[in-house]
Design an enzyme around this catalytic site. Sequence first.
Site, mmCIF file in Angstrom:
data_model
loop_
_atom_site.group_PDB
_atom_site.id
_atom_site.type_symbol
_atom_site.label_atom_id
_atom_site.label_comp_id
_atom_site.label_asym_id
_atom_site.label_seq_id
_atom_site.Cartn_x
_atom_site.Cartn_y
_atom_site.Cartn_z
ATOM 1 N N SER A 117 0.408 3.090 3.954
ATOM 2 C CA SER A 117 1.778 3.466 4.338
ATOM 3 C C SER A 117 1.816 3.976 5.785
ATOM 4 C CB SER A 117 2.310 4.551 3.395
ATOM 5 O OG SER A 117 1.619 5.756 3.654
ATOM 6 N N GLU A 145 -8.137 -6.682 6.466
ATOM 7 C CA GLU A 145 -6.752 -6.996 6.164
ATOM 8 C C GLU A 145 -6.032 -7.402 7.457
ATOM 9 O OE1 GLU A 145 -5.706 -4.018 3.285
ATOM 10 O OE2 GLU A 145 -3.966 -5.163 2.640
ATOM 11 N N SER A 174 -1.029 -7.652 -6.162
ATOM 12 C CA SER A 174 -0.375 -8.878 -5.685
ATOM 13 C C SER A 174 -1.071 -10.109 -6.239
ATOM 14 C CB SER A 174 -0.413 -8.954 -4.147
ATOM 15 O OG SER A 174 0.292 -7.877 -3.600
ATOM 16 N N GLU A 190 2.834 6.796 6.840
ATOM 17 C CA GLU A 190 2.356 8.183 6.946
ATOM 18 C C GLU A 190 0.824 8.210 7.031
ATOM 19 O OE1 GLU A 190 4.576 7.101 4.763
ATOM 20 O OE2 GLU A 190 6.392 8.142 5.417
ATOM 21 N N GLN A 215 -6.584 -8.285 -5.557
ATOM 22 C CA GLN A 215 -7.273 -7.056 -5.128
ATOM 23 C C GLN A 215 -6.889 -5.902 -6.061
ATOM 24 O OE1 GLN A 215 -5.762 -5.616 -1.394
ATOM 25 N NE2 GLN A 215 -7.585 -4.408 -0.952
ATOM 26 N N GLY A 216 -7.861 -5.408 -6.827
ATOM 27 C CA GLY A 216 -7.582 -4.346 -7.800
ATOM 28 C C GLY A 216 -8.036 -2.988 -7.300
ATOM 29 N N TYR A 217 -7.289 -2.413 -6.389
ATOM 30 C CA TYR A 217 -7.589 -1.067 -5.886
ATOM 31 C C TYR A 217 -6.613 -0.037 -6.481
ATOM 32 C CZ TYR A 217 -10.613 -2.612 -1.924
ATOM 33 O OH TYR A 217 -11.607 -3.111 -1.130
#
Length: 383
Positions: A365, A244, A161, A367, A126-128
């Site tokens: 994250s 996800e 990843s 937050e 996954q290329g974000y």
Amino acid sequence: MAPEVSLRAADIRAWLREHLTGEFAPLVGTGGPGREHEHLELRAKWERVLGAAGWIGLGWPAPYGRGATIAEQVVFFEEYARAGGPGRLSHIGEYLLAPTLIEHGTDAQRRRFLPPIASASELWCQGYSEPGAGSDLAGVRTRATLADGRWLVSGQKVWTSLAHVADWCFVLARTDPASTRKAGLSYLLVPLSQPGVTVRPIVQLTGTSEFNEVFFDEAVTDADLVVGAPGDGWRVATSTLSYERGVATLGQQLGFARELAAVVAIARANGTFDDPVVADRIADAWAGLQGLRHHALRALSATSPDPTGASVAKLLWAGWHQRLGELAMDVGGAASTVASAAPYDLTDAQLLFLFTRADTIYGGSDEIQRNIVADRVLGRVQR
Ligand SMILES: Cc1cc2nc3c(=O)[nH]c(=O)nc-3n(C[C@H](O)[C@H](O)[C@H](O)COP(=O)(O)OP(=O)(O)OC[C@H]3O[C@@H](n4cnc5c(N)ncnc54)[C@H](O)[C@@H]3O)c2cc1C
């Protein structure tokens, strides 16, 4: 058409007992957090065995998958985790890209890409994220231009990843140079094995490399390998994010249960369980795990999607798992702070502690998840 497999727990268990043996026996319990480097080639072969038997894409609709219910998929995940099945290499294609193609792709894209995901003959990443675009994904600067029937992609992705084992990457790129933020982005399918792509593994705290930097220098992909319309990539990319975890969560929780059992075993063996504070933390961890399971089951069986359910689940499990890593170090006492051999021979407890530092970052994250809850549930209005 996917091969027929029985989705009864006893049959899944029997299949795993029969196949996760012989040359695959060394894979039992490997490839998890901090151990992603283990047996890569053999795990890729194992994925192909899973694919040939019809275990990949269980929940996809026919003709590509079995259309298995969530309950049936959960049974597979639980049995897989119980058998100590190795960390998966094909899950990014199976759980992120495939549902995205089913929802937004063309028939030609589904025909081209779903079968090799199901057979694990093509692995995906996954290329974000980019150096300047993580939480703020709309800051993506990788660009792509259409020339002579092909996209030319240039830019840098980071924290990608499994890019070091993947064949393809789904890339969020800016295709309208005049655009800013969420407009003008496109979702491109880019082959990694080409001169315009360089993949550099990043060494993590655990001393291993699960993720990478990926550099695109006029990397090429076909004009029709854009998912959704050019410029509509934000919508497609956010729908991928909504997939996800999903049903994999319950298998993940069996892994958590095994880790907790290992922590309890250490505490029993070295007497730290007699310390009332440690006993209190262990009991708290056990109760927290029951809560995670009930939350996941409730979310998976909900009839209408809860827009913040995924954020709440992520906050709960990431914090729980990170605290378990801290507990694993504490029950081990002073020995936990020393590696058993140079340069970096870590115990499972040490790997757990180090890897779980990442839990509150990836997949959004803590937050950012709290911001989502504040905005969408508690009605915060940002000024
Ligand atoms: C193990 C791991 C695997 C990953 N795999 C992939 C992958 O396969 N593909 C991929 O594309 N990415 C992947 N990522 C990247 C991940 O998505 C990003 O790390 C994450 O989105 C955070 O972005 P960042 O690292 O740029 O941190 P930043 O966005 O720079 O954030 C830094 C800190 O600031 C806080 N912060 C940022 N914005 C706000 C805000 N608005 N309000 C409050 N706090 C804020 C964050 O919470 C964080 O604490 C992976 C990351 C990890 C750790």
